[in-house]
Design a protein around this motif. Structure first.
Motif, short mmCIF file in Angstrom:
data_model
loop_
_atom_site.label_atom_id
_atom_site.label_comp_id
_atom_site.label_asym_id
_atom_site.label_seq_id
_atom_site.Cartn_x
_atom_site.Cartn_y
_atom_site.Cartn_z
N TYR A 126 0.85 -1.19 0.03
CA TYR A 126 0.02 0.02 0.07
C TYR A 126 0.72 1.24 -0.02
N GLY B 182 -3.00 6.04 -6.13
CA GLY B 182 -4.43 5.60 -6.05
C GLY B 182 -4.40 6.21 -4.57
N TYR C 49 -5.77 1.88 -1.90
CA TYR C 49 -5.23 1.18 -3.27
C TYR C 49 -3.78 0.37 -2.88
N SER C 50 -4.06 -0.76 -3.46
CA SER C 50 -2.71 -1.59 -3.07
C SER C 50 -2.25 -2.30 -4.55
N ARG C 51 -1.33 -2.73 -4.58
CA ARG C 51 -0.73 -3.82 -5.74
C ARG C 51 -0.20 -4.83 -5.29
#
Length: 506
Positions: free
Chosen positions: A328, A336, A340-342
């Motif tokens: 995050y 984001g 929002y996370s990836r």
């Protein structure tokens, strides 16, 4: 002065009718006094039986009414039930009741709801009067010094929960324990009611609500891995019996440390079967080490990384799974909102580092115990307890050592670290996670040592044989998994018997 006691089942319509009549008499007659008692329907009959036995009365229904004669030096005088009370009011005061049956039922339901609310308030009051009893074993070890300030801060059990801390250790450590008591009192923590020392085994865990098991050194020299494993049994058996005998029925037991964590947990469950469902092993220390390494690689904060899963033996053969891990607040071309996370694996392009240095470093940390000091041990225990009492962050995966019931194909009867969430004062295994299947070969690598440790400790297996696969696994073929073949910290010392080294927990 006429002083009466009116007692009844909280949901009894006739109690409600008698109560209204008694309230009217008390309001209009200066010499009439009434004391009211309600009991929950589940306990009414037992309460009434005890009352009648104590006073040598014969009464079976709700309500029961008696006159207090204590001002005359005598015992209470039984009047009877509702009918007898109504006759008494008519005869002496010329008052009767005209309450309808429907109104009686409505008031009875209101009485029951008010009684339940009162009971809940009383429980809260008792919690404030009777502090949470927290016991810490091996309390002279450094981890305890780091743990106590966190416990008394209010972060773990809540800002309104007072506690008493009980430091339990051997007699040889008594002087150190008293020094720790002094330091703890000097904190002047508002939530700390008391702190005490216990070195008498038979007194351990008295009325304990929380028991924290820290690493404990063996008293005797042990030169084989099997001997080291078996040395855990006597202490766990002793602790188990003491927990069963002395602790509170709802006690929560949390096992920390860096050596044989899963084994100690399963042995405690064996010898404290009545509270086995409330015994867990801390895995957040290993999880934290993995997150810190990933954060350094990604040049971000460790707290920004979530959902790293530790499978298997917390202090041995385990598997760090990044398939659900996300980062995050990561600074990149894609940005984001805070939620929002990836995926972590999509941001680390150096797959050789993931499958090589990352795995090897974590393996070495587990084998040697390096970088698993008192601060990390204390924080891992405190955070796990906080989640247990207050719930884990919504949507976040937490690693925890629990007794396997066959989830994910794990053999039953061993303590295994797996993904969970904490809610409503308990934990739930996340069996509904998608795409986290574990191969049979990987599962065998993780469970073989745990099964053998348990059998060796119980005397059902003579020698321990560390798991060896027929062919070395090509870790580069594991695209989204990070298998690690850990050996126990003590095993690193077994080969050097000639130098007289002992096998102790660090």
């Amino acid at each position: 002065m006429a002083k009466f006691v009116l007692a009844g089942r909280a949901d009894c319509p006739y109690y409600a009718k008698a109560e209204l009549l008694a309230d009217y008499l008390q309001k209009n007659l200066p010499n009439f006094r009434i004391h009211k008692i309600t009991q929950h329907p589940h306990v009414w009959e037992e309460w009434l039986e005890d009352l009648c036995e104590k006073n040598k009365w014969s009464h079976r229904n709700s309500p029961i009414i008696w006159r207090e004669l204590l001002d005359r030096g005598g015992e209470g005088l039984l009047l009877g039930g509702y009918n007898e009370f109504l006759e008494y009011a008519q005869l002496y005061y010329g008052v009767t009741s005209s309450m309808t049956t429907e109104l009686m039922k409505i008031i009875a339901q209101e009485n029951l709801e008010a009684h339940i609310e009162k009971e809940l308030q009383e429980e809260v009051r008792k919690d404030l009067v009777n502090p949470l009893q927290v016991w810490i074993t091996s309390a002279s070890v450094p981890a305890c010094y780091s743990l106590i300030p966190i416990l008394v801060s209010g972060e773990v059990f809540g800002m309104h929960t007072e506690m008493s801390i009980n430091l339990f250790d051997k007699e040889q450590a008594e002087e150190d324990l008293h020094l720790l008591v002094t330091e703890t009192r000097n904190l002047v923590a508002p939530l700390l009611r008391s702190v005490s020392v216990c070195t008498r085994v038979e007194e351990a865990f008295r009325q304990a609500h929380v028991i924290i098991i820290l690493d404990d050194s063996t008293d005797r020299e042990v030169y084989t891995l099997e001997g080291c494993i078996r040395s855990r049994l006597p202490l766990c058996r002793l602790f188990g019996h003491l927990i069963e005998k002395n602790a509170h029925d709802s006690v929560r037991v949390i096992v920390g440390g860096k050596t044989f964590v899963n084994l100690k947990t399963v042995l405690l469950m064996r010898y404290a079967p009545n509270v086995a469902h409330n015994i867990i092993a801390v895995a957040l220390g290993v999880e934290g080490q993995a997150k810190a390494m990933l954060a350094r690689k990604l040049k971000t904060a460790p707290s920004s990384i979530k959902n790293v899963i530790v499978w298997g033996n917390i202090s041995g053969n385990n598997y760090i799974d990044l398939r659900k891990a996300r980062v995050y607040r990561y600074e990149s071309a894609i940005w984001g909102p805070p939620n929002y996370s990836r995926p972590v694996l999509s941001l680390i392009f150096d797959r050789e580092w993931v499958n090589g240095q990352f795995v090897a470093t974590l393996k070495k940390l587990t084998e040697t115990g390096k970088q698993f000091g008192s601060i990390l041990a204390a924080h891992s225990i405190a955070t796990t307890l906080k989640y247990w009492y207050q719930g884990s962050p919504p949507g976040e995966i937490v690693s925890l050592g629990v007794l396997s019931e066959g989830q994910f194909g794990i053999p039953e009867g061993i303590v295994f670290s797996m993904p969970v969430k904490f809610e409503n004062g308990t934990w739930v295994v996340l069996t509904d996670l998608k795409d986290i299947e574990i191969s049979n070969q990987m599962m065998t690598r993780m469970t073989s040592d745990l099964i053998q440790e348990k059998l060796v400790a119980l005397g059902d297996l003579i020698s321990f044989q560390p798991y060896q696969s027929e062919t070395d696994l090509d870790e580069r073929d594991e695209k989204t998994t990070l298998p690690t073949t850990y050996t126990n910290q003590e095993n690193q010392r077994v080969s050097d018997d000639s130098e007289g080294k002992t096998m102790e927990e660090q």
